[in-house]
Design an enzyme around this catalytic site. Structure first.
Site, PDB file in Angstrom:
ATOM      1  N   VAL A 142      -1.674   6.263   3.223  1.00 41.63           N
ATOM      2  CA  VAL A 142      -0.918   5.946   2.020  1.00 41.63           C
ATOM      3  C   VAL A 142       0.514   5.665   2.434  1.00 41.63           C
ATOM      4  O   VAL A 142       1.092   6.415   3.228  1.00 41.63           O
ATOM      5  CB  VAL A 142      -0.954   7.113   1.002  1.00 41.63           C
ATOM      6  CG1 VAL A 142      -0.027   6.827  -0.165  1.00 41.63           C
ATOM      7  CG2 VAL A 142      -2.382   7.341   0.512  1.00 41.63           C
ATOM      8  N   PRO A 201       8.352   5.604   2.896  1.00 43.49           N
ATOM      9  CA  PRO A 201       7.659   4.450   3.488  1.00 43.49           C
ATOM     10  C   PRO A 201       7.723   4.459   5.016  1.00 43.49           C
ATOM     11  O   PRO A 201       8.655   4.995   5.619  1.00 43.49           O
ATOM     12  CB  PRO A 201       8.426   3.248   2.908  1.00 43.49           C
ATOM     13  CG  PRO A 201       9.070   3.768   1.652  1.00 43.49           C
ATOM     14  CD  PRO A 201       9.389   5.202   1.939  1.00 43.49           C
ATOM     15  N   SER A 202       6.689   3.847   5.600  1.00 43.10           N
ATOM     16  CA  SER A 202       6.617   3.646   7.060  1.00 43.10           C
ATOM     17  C   SER A 202       6.699   4.956   7.843  1.00 43.10           C
ATOM     18  O   SER A 202       7.140   4.977   8.988  1.00 43.10           O
ATOM     19  CB  SER A 202       7.727   2.689   7.520  1.00 43.10           C
ATOM     20  OG  SER A 202       7.612   1.447   6.862  1.00 43.10           O
ATOM     21  N   ARG A 203       6.273   6.028   7.230  1.00 45.79           N
ATOM     22  CA  ARG A 203       6.218   7.342   7.861  1.00 45.79           C
ATOM     23  C   ARG A 203       7.591   7.900   8.236  1.00 45.79           C
ATOM     24  O   ARG A 203       7.688   8.835   9.033  1.00 45.79           O
ATOM     25  CB  ARG A 203       5.320   7.310   9.119  1.00 45.79           C
ATOM     26  CG  ARG A 203       3.833   7.059   8.812  1.00 45.79           C
ATOM     27  CD  ARG A 203       3.304   8.163   7.911  1.00 45.79           C
ATOM     28  NE  ARG A 203       1.878   8.088   7.658  1.00 45.79           N
ATOM     29  CZ  ARG A 203       1.333   7.469   6.610  1.00 45.79           C
ATOM     30  NH1 ARG A 203       2.115   6.849   5.747  1.00 45.79           N
ATOM     31  NH2 ARG A 203       0.046   7.481   6.420  1.00 45.79           N
ATOM     32  N   LEU A 204       8.655   7.353   7.676  1.00 41.73           N
ATOM     33  CA  LEU A 204       9.995   7.892   7.913  1.00 41.73           C
ATOM     34  C   LEU A 204      10.302   8.938   6.846  1.00 41.73           C
ATOM     35  O   LEU A 204      11.230   8.810   6.039  1.00 41.73           O
ATOM     36  CB  LEU A 204      11.027   6.760   7.909  1.00 41.73           C
ATOM     37  CG  LEU A 204      10.831   5.711   9.002  1.00 41.73           C
ATOM     38  CD1 LEU A 204      11.874   4.615   8.888  1.00 41.73           C
ATOM     39  CD2 LEU A 204      10.885   6.365  10.390  1.00 41.73           C
TER      40      LEU A 204
END
Length: 537
Positions: free
Chosen positions: A329, A510-513
């Site tokens: 996700v 977002p983007s695993r940050l």
């Protein structure tokens, strides 16, 4: 669905098509009972009359048409009812006749079922752009209603409705969508490649199969949907197709027997699956239309799955196999910044906890409790938080359970709260101690009497020969205390309190940050103080 009016709509729609070389029975009607009965009679003659040149009298089709209960090839052996066209028409006539349903009621329920099915699988965070292609009949009406509900569910629907029906019911549906600023897109304004602008395409053009190519614009729309299937051979994400009741272009009983039609990713059968659904090979088959009364189920011997809870849809068959490594996700959340959090982590936890409660999350106080024994072997389980303040976080259990024994050997633990819809986690670590007996006593007697008796019955984590042993003892104690007398708290039951020395607040991004802010208890000039650090995600 809604056969009482749909059949008349069918004849209007047939004018838009090339004459089919193989006669077919019209789809469910949408007008009066009397006209429906007459049309049903004529359609029966057309379906079976050899002078019409029908080739639908084969032994195999006759076998299909005379059996409404067949083994469910999509399930694990449970029987599932598949309706012939005639049976579906009769059921709808019954619903809208003696049972008192109206067209708009059934259409509303059907459209809501379609929207609920889509929301069950395709979440708006990743599949927000929806195109509903609506035909001139009731399937088109179902699509319009579904689009309205999808809008309220957080999706961004668009409507392609090229052959509008000049009736107040449909005009009202259009007005409702326009009042929500849902855009209507003409066929000419649709992109040739639908994959670029849409994530979900709702196929609500028509709900019956026919032989022969439909005329413009539906032949072109079907061609565009079929072209999307070419993306399956590439790594490119392509829009998913959701068909309402019957994939457009399929025969209502034979299905896509030539294998050249639309291959939807999801089929939402309404009332009960039609025979063509046996040929559906997509990953998601749902049943919608939670309105069939017991009298109809008994008359037609319907074998259908039960709807869970308050849901308007239910999955048929097993969920598809998934590539676990590809499950992810992309979180979208407000930023969690150091200068905007509370200096006291307990106050920050209270803030997040209250927001989770306000969001309507189920069991906001559920937490993973992680313990370890004297040999440092860890274990975890879900428990319920029952209180917290500046002194710590409290839960209750049997002191002789596995977690109770491990906390006696190694009085340290970690807690984890996960509030999925808010993209939030909270980790808490620290030493653990038993709370005073008086606090445990007070909480025990605040619980429902059934829970008090259950605490006595359950020798938690011990082996029992069967559930009947627990049930029998429960019944015995229920009778014993049926006079309302005080139920004594077991001596081995009570509360634990974790005194935090570390908090971590996690906010998905977002983007695993992701945002990770850790509060650690440090010594500052001889006094304990909380220090906030940002951790790498």
């Amino acid at each position: 669905m809604r056969n009482v009016m749909r059949r008349a709509m069918t004849f209007t729609f047939l004018l838009l098509q090339s004459p089919p070389p193989l006669p077919i029975s019209p789809s469910p009607p949408l007008f009066s009972l009397s006209s429906s009965a007459a049309l049903l009679s004529s359609s029966t003659q057309r379906f079976f009359n050899p002078s019409q040149g029908s080739r639908l009298r084969s032994a195999s089709l006759r076998a299909l048409c005379t059996k409404s209960i067949v083994p469910n090839m999509q399930d694990s052996g449970s029987p599932l009812s598949y309706l012939t066209q005639r049976e579906a028409a009769e059921i709808d006539e019954t619903l809208m006749g003696p049972l008192g349903f109206s067209v708009d009621q059934l259409m509303e329920l059907a459209g809501l079922s379609v929207a609920a099915s889509i929301a069950e699988v395709y979440k708006p965070e990743e599949y927000s752009r929806v195109l509903a292609i609506c035909g001139p009949g009731n399937n088109g009406g179902d699509g319009l209603v579904a689009a309205r509900h999808l809008h309220h569910f957080g999706y961004k629907p668009s409507i392609c409705y090229p052959k509008r029906t000049a009736k107040s019911l449909y005009a009202g549906l259009v007005t409702q969508l326009e009042s929500l600023s849902v855009p209507f897109v003409s066929v000419d304004d649709l992109p040739e490649d639908l994959s670029k602008d849409f994530d979900v395409i709702v196929d609500a053009m028509f709900g019956f199969s026919f032989h022969g190519a439909p005329r413009l614009p539906f032949d072109d729309l079907i061609r565009r949907l079929m072209s999307l299937q070419n993306y399956e051979q590439t790594l490119q994400k392509h829009p998913v197709i959701v068909s309402v009741d019957i994939p457009s272009g399929w025969h209502v009983e034979e299905g896509d027997h030539e294998g050249a039609g639309i291959k939807p990713d999801m089929l939402v059968s309404l009332t009960a699956p039609k025979l063509c659904a046996k040929r559906f090979c997509g990953p998601h088959h749902f049943l919608g239309g939670r309105f069939v009364p017991p009298s109809v189920s008994e008359k037609y011997k319907l074998e259908l799955p039960s709807y869970p809870g308050t849901s308007m849809c239910v999955r048929i068959g097993r969920p598809p196999k998934v590539d676990i490594s590809a499950m992810r996700v992309n979180y979208v959340s407000p930023e969690l910044l150091e200068e905007k959090v509370e200096t006291d982590p307990t106050v920050q936890f209270r803030k997040w906890f209250d927001e989770a409660v306000a969001a309507g999350l189920r069991e906001t106080n559920a937490m993973a409790l992680c313990t370890a024994n004297k040999d440092k072997k860890p274990s975890s389980r879900m428990v319920l938080l029952k209180g917290f303040d500046e002194n710590g976080f409290v839960w209750f259990t049997n002191y002789e359970s596995k977690k109770g024994s491990e906390l006696s050997e190694n009085p340290c633990a970690a807690l984890l709260f996960y509030w999925e819809s808010l993209n939030r986690q909270v980790r808490i670590e620290g030493p653990v101690e038993r709370i005073p007996e008086s606090e445990s006593e007070n909480y025990f007697h605040s619980r429902p009497r059934g829970s008090q008796i259950g605490a006595i019955v359950s020798k938690q984590s011990s082996v029992v020969p069967g559930r009947h042993v627990l049930y029998d003892e429960y019944q015995e104690l229920t009778k014993k205390y049926s006079d309302g007398s005080v139920i004594p708290k077991p001596k081995n039951w009570g509360g634990f309190r974790l005194k935090p020395n570390l908090f971590e607040f996690w906010q998905g991004q977002p983007s695993r940050l992701h945002d990770r802010l850790q509060y650690s208890l440090q010594d500052v000039n001889g006094d304990p103080a909380w220090k906030v650090h940002r951790l790498a995600p």
